[in-house]
Enzyme design. Structure first.
Site, PDB file in Angstrom:
ATOM      1  N   LYS A 199     -56.858  66.755 -46.331  1.00  0.00           N
ATOM      2  CA  LYS A 199     -57.434  68.019 -45.841  1.00  0.00           C
ATOM      3  C   LYS A 199     -56.484  69.179 -46.121  1.00  0.00           C
ATOM      4  O   LYS A 199     -56.921  70.284 -46.434  1.00  0.00           O
ATOM      5  CB  LYS A 199     -57.725  67.937 -44.339  1.00  0.00           C
TER       6      LYS A 199
ATOM      7  N   TYR B 286     -54.328  59.338 -38.690  1.00  0.00           N
ATOM      8  CA  TYR B 286     -55.026  60.376 -39.450  1.00  0.00           C
ATOM      9  C   TYR B 286     -54.177  60.903 -40.604  1.00  0.00           C
ATOM     10  O   TYR B 286     -54.507  61.889 -41.239  1.00  0.00           O
ATOM     11  CB  TYR B 286     -55.385  61.536 -38.495  1.00  0.00           C
TER      12      TYR B 286
END
Length: 83
Positions: free
Chosen positions: A63, A56
Site C-alpha cells: 500500500k 499486515y
C-alpha cells in the site's frame, strides 16, 4: 495475506505488490493516454501504509508503494504536466 512477515513467502510478496502497486501502474500506463482533460485515476490505500499493524507487513508495504506511485502519477499527469 495477513500473516507474520517472517512467515511470508516470495509468492505472498508478489501477490501483494501485483494487487496493489503493479495494478495501478498498468492502469495508468494503459489508461492515461485514453483519458480526457480533467480525468481521474483513483487508488485505494489503508492506514497500514503508515502504521505497523500485526500480520499486515507485506500488505502495508504494498500500500505504501501504491501511495508512492499515486504521488508520482499526480506529478507526471496532473495539471501543468505534459504527457
Amino acid at each position: 495475506m495477513l500473516k507474520p512477515a517472517l512467515e511470508m513467502k516470495l509468492k505472498h510478496w508478489r501477490w501483494c505488490l501485483e494487487t496493489n502497486a503493479f495494478a495501478l501502474a498498468l492502469l495508468a500506463q494503459h489508461g492515461a493516454p485514453l483519458m480526457q482533460e480533467g480525468g481521474r485515476i483513483i487508488a485505494m490505500s489503508s492506514l497500514g501504509s503508515l502504521r505497523a499493524m500485526p500480520h499486515y507487513g507485506f500488505v502495508g508495504a504494498s500500500k505504501a508503494a501504491l501511495e508512492s506511485l499515486v504521488r508520482t502519477y499526480a506529478q507526471e499527469l496532473g495539471p501543468g504536466a505534459s504527457v
